[in-house]
Design a protein around this motif. Structure first.
Motif, PDB file in Angstrom:
ATOM      1  N   PRO A   1       0.828  -1.212   0.000  1.00  0.00           N
ATOM      2  CA  PRO A   1       0.000   0.000   0.000  1.00  0.00           C
ATOM      3  C   PRO A   1       0.861   1.260   0.000  1.00  0.00           C
ATOM      4  CG  PRO A   1      -0.786  -1.574   1.633  1.00  0.00           C
ATOM      5  CD  PRO A   1       0.526  -2.091   1.123  1.00  0.00           C
ATOM      6  N   ARG A   2       0.389   2.280  -0.675  1.00  0.00           N
ATOM      7  CA  ARG A   2       1.140   3.536  -0.787  1.00  0.00           C
ATOM      8  C   ARG A   2       1.067   4.365   0.486  1.00  0.00           C
ATOM      9  NH1 ARG A   2       5.065   4.175  -3.169  1.00  0.00           N
ATOM     10  NH2 ARG A   2       4.817   6.395  -3.046  1.00  0.00           N
ATOM     11  N   ARG A   3      -0.005   4.203   1.276  1.00  0.00           N
ATOM     12  CA  ARG A   3      -0.142   5.024   2.482  1.00  0.00           C
ATOM     13  C   ARG A   3      -0.980   4.322   3.533  1.00  0.00           C
ATOM     14  NH1 ARG A   3      -3.581   9.269  -0.644  1.00  0.00           N
ATOM     15  NH2 ARG A   3      -1.482   9.791  -1.208  1.00  0.00           N
ATOM     16  N   PHE A   4      -0.736   4.711   4.765  1.00  0.00           N
ATOM     17  CA  PHE A   4      -1.507   4.253   5.913  1.00  0.00           C
ATOM     18  C   PHE A   4      -1.759   5.454   6.816  1.00  0.00           C
ATOM     19  CE2 PHE A   4       0.756   0.189   5.076  1.00  0.00           C
ATOM     20  CZ  PHE A   4      -0.329  -0.671   5.046  1.00  0.00           C
ATOM     21  N   GLU A   5      -2.756   5.337   7.665  1.00  0.00           N
ATOM     22  CA  GLU A   5      -2.935   6.319   8.734  1.00  0.00           C
ATOM     23  C   GLU A   5      -2.491   5.656  10.032  1.00  0.00           C
ATOM     24  OE1 GLU A   5      -6.095   9.446  10.692  1.00  0.00           O
ATOM     25  OE2 GLU A   5      -6.883   7.767   9.546  1.00  0.00           O
ATOM     26  N   ILE A   6      -1.536   6.290  10.719  1.00  0.00           N
ATOM     27  CA  ILE A   6      -1.013   5.806  11.991  1.00  0.00           C
ATOM     28  C   ILE A   6      -1.741   6.544  13.110  1.00  0.00           C
ATOM     29  CG2 ILE A   6       1.012   5.683  13.494  1.00  0.00           C
ATOM     30  CD1 ILE A   6       1.418   3.944  11.150  1.00  0.00           C
ATOM     31  N   LEU A   7      -2.156   5.793  14.129  1.00  0.00           N
ATOM     32  CA  LEU A   7      -2.800   6.375  15.304  1.00  0.00           C
ATOM     33  C   LEU A   7      -1.935   6.114  16.527  1.00  0.00           C
ATOM     34  CD1 LEU A   7      -6.361   4.905  14.683  1.00  0.00           C
ATOM     35  CD2 LEU A   7      -5.556   7.184  14.061  1.00  0.00           C
ATOM     36  N   LEU A   8      -1.706   7.132  17.331  1.00  0.00           N
ATOM     37  CA  LEU A   8      -1.017   6.965  18.603  1.00  0.00           C
ATOM     38  C   LEU A   8      -2.087   7.012  19.688  1.00  0.00           C
ATOM     39  CD1 LEU A   8       2.088   9.252  18.062  1.00  0.00           C
ATOM     40  CD2 LEU A   8       1.790   6.827  17.528  1.00  0.00           C
ATOM     41  N   VAL A   9      -2.266   5.877  20.358  1.00  0.00           N
ATOM     42  CA  VAL A   9      -3.376   5.691  21.290  1.00  0.00           C
ATOM     43  C   VAL A   9      -2.837   5.375  22.678  1.00  0.00           C
ATOM     44  CG1 VAL A   9      -5.452   4.312  21.731  1.00  0.00           C
ATOM     45  CG2 VAL A   9      -4.768   4.793  19.387  1.00  0.00           C
ATOM     46  N   PRO A  10      -3.370   6.006  23.737  1.00  0.00           N
ATOM     47  CA  PRO A  10      -2.944   5.661  25.095  1.00  0.00           C
ATOM     48  C   PRO A  10      -3.293   4.205  25.409  1.00  0.00           C
ATOM     49  CG  PRO A  10      -4.236   7.687  25.083  1.00  0.00           C
ATOM     50  CD  PRO A  10      -4.343   7.093  23.717  1.00  0.00           C
ATOM     51  N   GLU A  11      -2.332   3.489  25.984  1.00  0.00           N
ATOM     52  CA  GLU A  11      -2.564   2.084  26.337  1.00  0.00           C
ATOM     53  C   GLU A  11      -3.568   1.935  27.466  1.00  0.00           C
ATOM     54  OE1 GLU A  11       1.258   0.509  27.309  1.00  0.00           O
ATOM     55  OE2 GLU A  11       1.775   0.151  25.227  1.00  0.00           O
ATOM     56  N   HIS A  12      -3.668   2.923  28.335  1.00  0.00           N
ATOM     57  CA  HIS A  12      -4.510   2.795  29.519  1.00  0.00           C
ATOM     58  C   HIS A  12      -6.009   2.897  29.236  1.00  0.00           C
ATOM     59  CE1 HIS A  12      -4.225   7.170  29.148  1.00  0.00           C
ATOM     60  NE2 HIS A  12      -5.384   7.195  29.781  1.00  0.00           N
ATOM     61  N   VAL A  13      -6.394   3.256  28.017  1.00  0.00           N
ATOM     62  CA  VAL A  13      -7.813   3.373  27.694  1.00  0.00           C
ATOM     63  C   VAL A  13      -8.400   1.971  27.564  1.00  0.00           C
ATOM     64  CG1 VAL A  13      -9.502   4.227  26.035  1.00  0.00           C
ATOM     65  CG2 VAL A  13      -7.476   5.575  26.545  1.00  0.00           C
TER      66      VAL A  13
ATOM     67  N   GLY B   1       5.743  10.585   7.166  1.00  0.00           N
ATOM     68  CA  GLY B   1       4.878  11.744   6.969  1.00  0.00           C
ATOM     69  C   GLY B   1       4.482  12.384   8.273  1.00  0.00           C
ATOM     70  N   HIS B   2       4.399  13.701   8.277  1.00  0.00           N
ATOM     71  CA  HIS B   2       3.914  14.476   9.417  1.00  0.00           C
ATOM     72  C   HIS B   2       4.661  14.166  10.706  1.00  0.00           C
ATOM     73  CE1 HIS B   2       0.639  15.856   6.878  1.00  0.00           C
ATOM     74  NE2 HIS B   2       0.507  14.608   6.491  1.00  0.00           N
ATOM     75  N   GLY B   3       5.986  14.008  10.609  1.00  0.00           N
ATOM     76  CA  GLY B   3       6.810  13.788  11.783  1.00  0.00           C
ATOM     77  C   GLY B   3       6.905  12.347  12.238  1.00  0.00           C
TER      78      GLY B   3
ATOM     79  N   ARG C   1      -2.729  11.468  18.679  1.00  0.00           N
ATOM     80  CA  ARG C   1      -2.104  12.001  17.467  1.00  0.00           C
ATOM     81  C   ARG C   1      -2.336  11.022  16.335  1.00  0.00           C
ATOM     82  NH1 ARG C   1       4.123  14.184  16.972  1.00  0.00           N
ATOM     83  NH2 ARG C   1       4.154  14.492  14.722  1.00  0.00           N
ATOM     84  N   SER C   2      -2.479  11.539  15.149  1.00  0.00           N
ATOM     85  CA  SER C   2      -2.595  10.686  13.967  1.00  0.00           C
ATOM     86  C   SER C   2      -1.823  11.340  12.829  1.00  0.00           C
ATOM     87  CB  SER C   2      -4.057  10.475  13.574  1.00  0.00           C
ATOM     88  OG  SER C   2      -4.626  11.688  13.131  1.00  0.00           O
ATOM     89  N   ALA C   3      -1.428  10.510  11.880  1.00  0.00           N
ATOM     90  CA  ALA C   3      -0.704  11.025  10.721  1.00  0.00           C
ATOM     91  C   ALA C   3      -0.860  10.052   9.570  1.00  0.00           C
ATOM     92  CB  ALA C   3       0.771  11.205  11.037  1.00  0.00           C
ATOM     93  N   VAL C   4      -1.014  10.595   8.393  1.00  0.00           N
ATOM     94  CA  VAL C   4      -1.002   9.779   7.181  1.00  0.00           C
ATOM     95  C   VAL C   4       0.455   9.692   6.739  1.00  0.00           C
ATOM     96  CG1 VAL C   4      -1.729   9.607   4.781  1.00  0.00           C
ATOM     97  CG2 VAL C   4      -3.335  10.429   6.516  1.00  0.00           C
ATOM     98  N   VAL C   5       0.934   8.456   6.607  1.00  0.00           N
ATOM     99  CA  VAL C   5       2.318   8.222   6.201  1.00  0.00           C
ATOM    100  C   VAL C   5       2.321   7.579   4.816  1.00  0.00           C
ATOM    101  CG1 VAL C   5       3.249   8.101   8.532  1.00  0.00           C
ATOM    102  CG2 VAL C   5       2.358   6.030   7.496  1.00  0.00           C
ATOM    103  N   GLU C   6       3.295   7.959   4.013  1.00  0.00           N
ATOM    104  CA  GLU C   6       3.402   7.470   2.642  1.00  0.00           C
ATOM    105  C   GLU C   6       4.646   6.599   2.490  1.00  0.00           C
ATOM    106  OE1 GLU C   6       1.884   9.232  -0.456  1.00  0.00           O
ATOM    107  OE2 GLU C   6       0.511  10.475   0.692  1.00  0.00           O
ATOM    108  N   ALA C   7       4.558   5.626   1.595  1.00  0.00           N
ATOM    109  CA  ALA C   7       5.682   4.729   1.335  1.00  0.00           C
ATOM    110  C   ALA C   7       6.877   5.531   0.821  1.00  0.00           C
ATOM    111  CB  ALA C   7       5.293   3.666   0.329  1.00  0.00           C
TER     112      ALA C   7
END
Length: 89
Positions: A5-17, A51-53, A31-37
């Motif tokens: 896949p050319r891109r994914f959306e990465i999610l940073l999620v607290p583990e305690h939820v 992508g996006h840091g 935080r979320s970011a769309v990352v590209e290959a």
């Protein structure tokens, strides 16, 4: 032959939820970011996305984040990196 896949959306999620009260994982992300290959493989051997840091090595078959840097640093304790189930924007 499979394609990466050319891109994914990465999610940073607290583990305690534990109970999101019916909210989607995307709604719990801090935080979320769309990352590209990038066309390269990372040290993990999986394709690298950027992508996006965020720079991530992602196994496209399992959609697992195998390695991750956020703004050049390793992920803080208490956060988990996930690939979103929804299509990247």
């Amino acid at each position: 032959m499979s394609t990466v896949p050319r891109r994914f959306e990465i999610l940073l999620v607290p583990e305690h939820v534990e109970d999101r009260g019916g909210a989607a994982v995307e709604d719990s992300a801090v935080r979320s970011a769309v990352v590209e290959a990038t066309g390269e493989n990372g040290a993990s051997g999986y394709p690298r996305y950027s992508g996006h840091g965020i720079v991530a090595d992602i196994d496209p078959a399992t959609r697992t984040v195998e390695a991750l840097l956020v703004d050049g640093y390793e992920l803080d304790y208490g956060l988990t990196a996930l690939v979103s189930d929804r299509a990247p924007r």
